[in-house]
Design an enzyme around this catalytic site. Structure first.
Site, PDB file in Angstrom:
ATOM      1  N   ASP A   2      44.699  31.360  40.342  1.00 25.63           N
ATOM      2  CA  ASP A   2      44.717  31.147  38.894  1.00 25.63           C
ATOM      3  C   ASP A   2      46.103  31.526  38.380  1.00 25.63           C
ATOM      4  O   ASP A   2      46.591  32.618  38.667  1.00 25.63           O
ATOM      5  CB  ASP A   2      43.631  32.021  38.245  1.00 25.63           C
ATOM      6  CG  ASP A   2      43.266  31.517  36.857  1.00 25.63           C
ATOM      7  OD1 ASP A   2      43.864  30.513  36.401  1.00 25.63           O
ATOM      8  OD2 ASP A   2      42.390  32.134  36.229  1.00 25.63           O
ATOM      9  N   ASP A  58      45.539  24.684  36.016  1.00 23.84           N
ATOM     10  CA  ASP A  58      46.164  25.919  36.495  1.00 23.84           C
ATOM     11  C   ASP A  58      45.261  26.772  37.369  1.00 23.84           C
ATOM     12  O   ASP A  58      45.542  27.939  37.568  1.00 23.84           O
ATOM     13  CB  ASP A  58      46.676  26.731  35.303  1.00 23.84           C
ATOM     14  CG  ASP A  58      45.547  27.215  34.413  1.00 23.84           C
ATOM     15  OD1 ASP A  58      44.423  26.682  34.537  1.00 23.84           O
ATOM     16  OD2 ASP A  58      45.771  28.132  33.604  1.00 23.84           O
ATOM     17  N   GLU A  59      44.189  26.216  37.894  1.00 17.59           N
ATOM     18  CA  GLU A  59      43.393  27.012  38.834  1.00 17.59           C
ATOM     19  C   GLU A  59      42.712  26.109  39.850  1.00 17.59           C
ATOM     20  O   GLU A  59      42.454  24.931  39.599  1.00 17.59           O
ATOM     21  CB  GLU A  59      42.357  27.879  38.106  1.00 17.59           C
ATOM     22  CG  GLU A  59      41.401  27.101  37.245  1.00 17.59           C
ATOM     23  CD  GLU A  59      40.292  27.978  36.639  1.00 17.59           C
ATOM     24  OE1 GLU A  59      39.829  28.910  37.328  1.00 17.59           O
ATOM     25  OE2 GLU A  59      39.894  27.709  35.502  1.00 17.59           O
TER      26      GLU A  59
END
Lengths: 406, 347
Positions: A12, A106-107
């Site tokens: 993350d 973003d993860e």
């Protein structure tokens, strides 16, 4: 080969949008920052850890955030920059393993079970990955690693910011026990209220209740779901969410192509582009598809699957010409050409060599290196130096997953 | 005879009439013609003619029917749009196909034909045919190239992964052309005989014997310049017993199936042959051999290696190599008439 017991990693990015903004404006470092709408109805999309300490969090109305934290620096969002940063991050992640399930920009979940050869421990992997992301993009990230997805995601949350947490196999229930039940997926307002009536506050409390009781109180589906999660049972595998099945390039021409010579020149150009894309993605294609759309919008495709995987422009061009012959296009005006590769093999896999293509491999490998360093226009075939019918559109290639191939 | 002509018939012909064979009865002869327009097979038979005539009958049905009749004379009789096939009791009747629809095919052109030893010709063909491609995407590679080399006949085929070259020094012939391997594979079973006449014209190749004629339209295009693919010299030479290597490759193929390469580690005293398949297992064995050269490991597709070993002349074979990424050349010891070149698999 033995796999890591703790084989699921959750990566993350820390305050992703904020960190991307900080990368280009160092003045934003060390101060509370929020990225989000600046208008009266704007909300916070991403808040720096400094801002979070003042109670600012994402989805909060921006006006409210400014009241909470008067020193807050507000930056309007730049989706294009975040998209580019996301691509760069995922490219680095995929250089570690193809087993990547992206959850958002973003993860992602990663299956790292098979990486034992490359890293001595899950933590070693996490350190290497975070260093690579930091080195390649300048962005901080956090990694959680555990035996199941649920715990990996919780662990990355606990690791933040800029940290690593591995939940060792065998300690899952101890790790879960003190956490509030709200941390479990599937526990919303209503369920939470009913669990409170049962005297359940923590996940440990939940795990101590027999599954049958939970099913009676919450219904069989939710009951067994929560019983399993509270005991750290989460069999969901990492879905290689975007396994690339094919890579293709296509081009619509402002003026229709007419005649064999023009088609051949354009196909050579496309073979060149396709080869570059395949090589960068680490693939070689055993299947090649030619798409031809005529001026009247009628479209034909011709495919061929061979024994030897192809990834040089020379071979792809030869395959495209053979398909063009089969398509019997004649002199009909053509408005669009497409060339795609499928049945993708790992480029590093054993490869049956071809009598005709000897040497092209190395030549194109060298050309590719020059292009990576100096840009795509640094080297071109002599036949292609004359200007194209229409300038190539950047990024007009489309892997069929809709995601840019790594 | 019916079945011979039937072999020319494609399984997916676009024209219904091409599912039939043309039967022409004139004088004392019955001629049966089957064609898919690319390949035409004609067979002649002396028969007792009751009445002259022409008809087209469904090829496969009729040839199967004749095969299933009891031994003895067969009578063919056409009347009222049907053809009756009788013999020893049973009576088949098949609806005729319109004879006027049957394509007009020119008489076989045997201009400039040379007479060759049919058995030697067939065995040479079978040596090169393994290397021809069956993939219609590249038609050039689906043929056997005939040419004259030093006044005698040479046959060449390649599917771009291997190349087979066979010289027939005993056959002095100026023949040149690219003949579909599909047609050549039918040659032995259709017009094969101890004496064969061969003519290759501008558009067609014709093979004739006392059993009939086979005509094949030549493949258009330029055959690859195969000469430049054959290395001039090789630093590494391994000599081994053909059957020993063939057996070893056969055992390895059990694991390799068709897609996993067989590795040959060449060293003094022999070849370590191995195959490794991630999800299944593997096999290894030692094949004694004379080896002169540096130690190296080269890998081949097991089927390509097997094909070459199966057709090479002699009990002892020579495999000449340069390096693991360059072609290997297989020959029978002391035999210069046949070579089989195969590209390795890059590991």
């Amino acid at each position: 080969m033995e796999r890591f017991a703790e084989h699921i990693a959750h990566v993350d990015m820390d305050a992703f949008f904020v960190e991307v903004e900080r990368r280009r404006d160092p003045a934003l470092r060390g101060v509370p920052v929020a990225v989000g709408g600046t208008g009266t109805r704007g909300v916070v999309a991403s808040a720096s850890y400094e801002a979070r300490r003042h109670g600012v969090h994402s989805a909060m109305p921006m006006a409210h955030a400014r009241r909470q934290c008067p020193a807050l620096r507000v930056v309007p969002p730049d989706p294009r920059a975040y998209g580019a940063a996301s691509e760069a991050v995922f490219e680095i992640i995929r250089s570690f393993t193809p087993r990547v399930e992206p959850l958002s920009v973003d993860e992602a979940f990663l299956d790292i079970g098979g990486l034992r050869l490359h890293h001595d421990s899950p933590r070693g992997f996490a350190d290497a990955l975070r260093a690579a992301i930091r080195g390649g993009t300048g962005l901080p990230s956090s990694v959680g690693i555990a035996t199941v997805k649920l715990l990996a995601k919780m662990a990355s949350g606990d690791a933040k910011p800029d940290g690593v947490l591995v939940v060792p196999a065998g300690t899952e229930r101890a790790y879960l026990a003190p956490k509030p039940v709200r941390a479990l997926w599937g526990v919303g307002e209503a369920t939470h209220a009913r669990l409170e009536q049962l005297g359940v506050a923590t996940i440990g409390d939940l795990a101590s209740i027999p599954e049958a009781t939970l099913c009676r109180r919450l219904g069989p589906s939710l009951g067994s779901h929560l019983a399993a999660l509270s005991r750290a049972v989460d069999p969901r595998p990492v879905e290689g969410g975007d396994v690339v099945k094919s890579i293709s390039v296509e081009q619509t021409y402002e003026r229709d192509l007419e005649g064999r010579a023009a088609m051949e020149r354009e196909l050579l150009r496309m073979a060149d582009r396709l080869a570059a894309r395949l090589r960068r993605a680490g693939f070689a294609a055993r299947g090649v598809t030619l798409k031809v759309r005529f001026a009247d919008f009628s479209t034909i495709t011709r495919s061929h699957t061979g024994r030897a995987p192809l990834d040089t422009a020379h071979d792809l061009y030869a395959a495209a010409l053979a398909l063009l012959d089969r398509a019997a296009v004649g002199e009909r005006p053509v408005r669009l050409l497409g060339l795609g590769g499928d049945n993708l093999d790992d480029a590093a896999a054993p490869r049956q060599l071809d009598l005709a293509s000897g040497g092209w491999d190395e030549l194109e490998g060298a050309v590719e290196e020059v292009r990576l360093r100096f840009g795509d226009r640094a080297v071109a075939r002599a036949r292609l130096v004359e200007p194209p019918a229409t300038p190539p559109e950047p990024g007009s290639g489309t892997p069929d997953t809709g995601r840019q191939a790594p | 005879m019916l079945s011979r002509a039937t072999r020319a018939i494609g399984t997916r012909s676009p024209l219904p009439i091409l599912q039939g064979v043309l039967i022409e009865v004139t004088g004392k002869t019955m001629r049966v013609t089957g064609t898919d327009l690319e390949v035409t097979i004609r067979t002649d038979l002396e028969v007792e003619v009751l009445e002259e005539g022409t008809t087209v009958i469904p090829a496969r049905l009729a040839s199967e029917a004749v095969r299933k009749l009891p031994p003895g004379a067969v009578v063919l009789q056409a009347a009222d749009g049907e053809v009756e096939i009788t013999g020893g009791g049973p009576q088949f009747r098949f609806r005729e196909l319109p004879a006027d629809d049957f394509p007009k095919i020119a008489e076989p052109d045997l201009t400039g034909a040379v007479e060759v030893d049919g058995n030697a010709f067939a065995s040479a063909l079978s040596q090169v045919a393994v290397a021809a491609s069956n993939d219609d995407a590249r038609p050039i590679l689906t043929g056997v190239f005939f040419e004259s080399e030093g006044g005698s006949l040479r046959m060449v085929a390649t599917d771009s992964y291997r190349l087979a070259v066979r010289d027939l020094p005993s056959m002095e012939a100026e023949l040149s052309g690219l003949v579909p391997v599909r047609a050549l594979r039918e040659l032995k079973r259709t017009v094969g005989a101890s004496t064969l006449r061969v003519a290759i014209g501008a558009r067609e190749a014709t093979f004739a014997s006392d059993r009939g004629t086979l005509t094949a339209r030549l493949i258009e295009g330029t055959f690859p310049n195969y000469r430049q693919l054959i290395p001039e010299s090789y630093p590494n030479r391994v000599t081994l017993d053909r059957d020993a290597l063939l057996d070893a490759v056969d055992r390895a193929s059990l694991v390799a199936e068709d897609h996993i390469p067989v590795r040959l580690m060449l060293q003094e005293g022999g070849v370590e042959l191995s195959v490794i398949r991630q999800d299944v297992g593997g096999e290894t064995e030692h094949v004694p051999a004379d080896y002169a050269g540096q130690e190296m490991t080269i890998a081949f597709n097991s089927r390509y290696l097997n094909d070459g070993l199966s057709v090479v002349d002699g009990d002892e074979v020579v495999l000449d190599l340069m390096d693991p990424l360059k072609p290997g050349v297989l020959r029978g010891t002391g035999s210069d008439d046949f070579l089989y070149l195969l590209m390795p698999v890059r590991l």
